[in-house]
Design a protein around this motif. Structure first.
Motif, PDB file in Angstrom:
ATOM      1  N   ASP A  14       0.380  -1.622  -0.216  1.00 41.12           N
ATOM      2  CA  ASP A  14       0.118  -0.156  -0.494  1.00 41.12           C
ATOM      3  C   ASP A  14       0.972   1.254  -0.035  1.00 41.12           C
ATOM      4  N   LEU A  15       2.398   1.243   1.064  1.00 43.70           N
ATOM      5  CA  LEU A  15       2.952   2.375   0.604  1.00 43.70           C
ATOM      6  C   LEU A  15       3.274   2.130  -0.936  1.00 43.70           C
ATOM      7  N   MET A  16       3.863   1.380  -1.318  1.00 40.79           N
ATOM      8  CA  MET A  16       4.218   1.851  -2.769  1.00 40.79           C
ATOM      9  C   MET A  16       3.645   1.876  -3.629  1.00 40.79           C
ATOM     10  N   GLU A  17       2.110   1.620  -2.878  1.00 37.47           N
ATOM     11  CA  GLU A  17       1.605   2.092  -4.281  1.00 37.47           C
ATOM     12  C   GLU A  17       0.501   3.281  -3.727  1.00 37.47           C
ATOM     13  N   ARG A  18       0.937   4.297  -3.166  1.00 42.53           N
ATOM     14  CA  ARG A  18       0.686   5.208  -2.424  1.00 42.53           C
ATOM     15  C   ARG A  18       1.971   6.607  -2.931  1.00 42.53           C
ATOM     16  N   PHE A  19       2.971   5.737  -2.808  1.00 47.93           N
ATOM     17  CA  PHE A  19       4.133   6.944  -2.876  1.00 47.93           C
ATOM     18  C   PHE A  19       5.740   6.359  -3.650  1.00 47.93           C
ATOM     19  N   ASP A  20       5.146   5.066  -3.882  1.00 50.43           N
ATOM     20  CA  ASP A  20       6.336   5.032  -5.041  1.00 50.43           C
ATOM     21  C   ASP A  20       7.401   4.965  -4.559  1.00 50.43           C
ATOM     22  N   LYS A  21       8.588   5.099  -5.244  1.00 52.42           N
ATOM     23  CA  LYS A  21       9.745   5.117  -4.824  1.00 52.42           C
ATOM     24  C   LYS A  21       9.948   6.165  -3.651  1.00 52.42           C
ATOM     25  N   LYS A  22       9.131   6.833  -3.587  1.00 54.29           N
ATOM     26  CA  LYS A  22      10.083   8.297  -2.510  1.00 54.29           C
ATOM     27  C   LYS A  22       9.580   7.277  -0.798  1.00 54.29           C
ATOM     28  N   ALA A  23       8.741   6.260  -1.141  1.00 51.07           N
ATOM     29  CA  ALA A  23       8.274   5.621   0.350  1.00 51.07           C
ATOM     30  C   ALA A  23       9.388   4.736   0.240  1.00 51.07           C
ATOM     31  N   LEU A  24       9.685   4.221  -0.867  1.00 53.85           N
ATOM     32  CA  LEU A  24      11.512   3.427  -0.522  1.00 53.85           C
ATOM     33  C   LEU A  24      12.844   4.286   0.052  1.00 53.85           C
ATOM     34  N   LYS A  25      13.139   5.286  -0.053  1.00 52.06           N
ATOM     35  CA  LYS A  25      13.742   6.377  -0.020  1.00 52.06           C
ATOM     36  C   LYS A  25      13.529   6.621   0.987  1.00 52.06           C
ATOM     37  N   ARG A  26      12.540   6.810   2.399  1.00 52.95           N
ATOM     38  CA  ARG A  26      12.713   6.842   3.484  1.00 52.95           C
ATOM     39  C   ARG A  26      13.928   5.772   4.562  1.00 52.95           C
ATOM     40  N   PHE A  27      13.779   4.482   3.849  1.00 52.12           N
ATOM     41  CA  PHE A  27      14.103   4.152   4.149  1.00 52.12           C
ATOM     42  C   PHE A  27      15.455   3.065   3.990  1.00 52.12           C
ATOM     43  N   LEU A  28      15.675   3.350   2.238  1.00 56.67           N
ATOM     44  CA  LEU A  28      16.351   2.427   1.857  1.00 56.67           C
ATOM     45  C   LEU A  28      17.517   3.915   0.763  1.00 56.67           C
ATOM     46  N   SER A  29      18.674   3.665   0.796  1.00 58.21           N
ATOM     47  CA  SER A  29      19.860   3.775  -0.393  1.00 58.21           C
ATOM     48  C   SER A  29      19.031   3.442  -1.723  1.00 58.21           C
ATOM     49  N   GLU A  30      19.889   4.296  -2.902  1.00 48.29           N
ATOM     50  CA  GLU A  30      20.014   4.003  -4.256  1.00 48.29           C
ATOM     51  C   GLU A  30      19.985   2.591  -4.692  1.00 48.29           C
ATOM     52  N   GLU A  31      21.293   2.223  -3.257  1.00 55.20           N
ATOM     53  CA  GLU A  31      21.736   0.566  -3.628  1.00 55.20           C
ATOM     54  C   GLU A  31      20.685  -0.563  -3.347  1.00 55.20           C
ATOM     55  N   GLU A  32      20.090   0.462  -2.284  1.00 53.16           N
ATOM     56  CA  GLU A  32      19.396  -1.010  -1.774  1.00 53.16           C
ATOM     57  C   GLU A  32      17.782  -1.188  -2.544  1.00 53.16           C
ATOM     58  N   ILE A  33      17.483  -0.121  -2.733  1.00 48.34           N
ATOM     59  CA  ILE A  33      16.410  -0.025  -4.105  1.00 48.34           C
ATOM     60  C   ILE A  33      16.606  -0.790  -4.752  1.00 48.34           C
ATOM     61  N   GLY A  34      17.943  -0.377  -5.867  1.00 50.37           N
ATOM     62  CA  GLY A  34      18.328  -1.174  -6.206  1.00 50.37           C
ATOM     63  C   GLY A  34      18.119  -2.835  -6.544  1.00 50.37           C
ATOM     64  N   LEU A  35      18.251  -2.997  -5.417  1.00 49.68           N
ATOM     65  CA  LEU A  35      17.386  -4.695  -4.500  1.00 49.68           C
ATOM     66  C   LEU A  35      16.333  -5.243  -4.706  1.00 49.68           C
ATOM     67  N   VAL A  36      15.475  -3.942  -4.996  1.00 45.72           N
ATOM     68  CA  VAL A  36      13.959  -4.205  -4.423  1.00 45.72           C
ATOM     69  C   VAL A  36      13.411  -5.282  -5.736  1.00 45.72           C
ATOM     70  N   LYS A  37      12.684  -6.186  -5.941  1.00 42.81           N
ATOM     71  CA  LYS A  37      11.818  -6.814  -6.578  1.00 42.81           C
ATOM     72  C   LYS A  37      10.738  -6.916  -5.803  1.00 42.81           C
ATOM     73  N   ASN A  38      10.844  -6.386  -5.244  1.00 44.17           N
ATOM     74  CA  ASN A  38       8.767  -6.240  -5.566  1.00 44.17           C
ATOM     75  C   ASN A  38       8.493  -5.574  -3.997  1.00 44.17           C
ATOM     76  N   TYR A  39       7.271  -5.215  -3.502  1.00 42.40           N
ATOM     77  CA  TYR A  39       6.908  -5.106  -2.244  1.00 42.40           C
ATOM     78  C   TYR A  39       7.056  -6.252  -1.181  1.00 42.40           C
ATOM     79  N   LYS A  40       7.695  -7.625  -1.019  1.00 41.00           N
ATOM     80  CA  LYS A  40       7.393  -8.405  -0.395  1.00 41.00           C
ATOM     81  C   LYS A  40       8.974  -8.298   0.077  1.00 41.00           C
ATOM     82  N   THR A  41       9.783  -7.673  -1.066  1.00 40.57           N
ATOM     83  CA  THR A  41      11.271  -7.928  -0.439  1.00 40.57           C
ATOM     84  C   THR A  41      11.722  -6.704   0.324  1.00 40.57           C
ATOM     85  N   ALA A  42      10.822  -5.979  -0.381  1.00 40.66           N
ATOM     86  CA  ALA A  42      11.061  -4.242   0.403  1.00 40.66           C
ATOM     87  C   ALA A  42      10.252  -4.280   2.528  1.00 40.66           C
TER      88      ALA A  42
END
Length: 124
Positions: A14-42
């Motif tokens: 739900d967080l990723m659908e609402r805020f997309d990459k901005k949601a991930l940037k709150r707790f992940l670096s760009e390198e970590e975001i590159g490892l995210v395959k889907n919401y389950k990985t995140a």
């Protein structure tokens, strides 16, 4: 020191659908975001960082932020953690281990931390 965390993956979806990459940037670096395959990985990465902060005994806050904990993959694809110099020094960390698992709609992470301080406790 051991920490564990559990997250319902639909919260991350739900967080990723609402805020997309901005949601991930709150707790992940760009390198970590590159490892995210889907919401389950995140979700697993969120749980890993929360579990690490709990193992340190402080939670996420002023003493330990999400970006003080870095998730990377080993050559065999297993997740592992690197910690900031701030955390390594403050908590006298010698080693850290991570395990992430998913079951149905949940992601669970366990972090074990070995510190020089823990050695002193064992000797008492």
């Amino acid at each position: 020191m051991i920490g564990i965390d559990l997250i319902k993956t639909s919260r991350m979806r739900d967080l990723m659908e609402r805020f997309d990459k901005k949601a991930l940037k709150r707790f992940l670096s760009e390198e970590e975001i590159g490892l995210v395959k889907n919401y389950k990985t995140a979700s697993g990465f969120w749980a890993a960082k929360e579990a690490c902060s709990k193992a340190l005994g402080v939670g996420i806050g002023s003493e330990c932020g999400f970006h003080d904990i870095f998730i990377y993959k080993t050559k065999s694809g297993a997740p592992n953690l690197k910690l900031s110099e701030k955390l390594l020094n403050k908590f006298n960390i010698k080693d850290v281990s991570l395990s992430i698992t998913h079951d149905g709609e949940y992601a669970i992470a366990v972090v074990a931390i070995e510190s020089a301080s823990a050695d002193k406790i064992k000797q008492l």
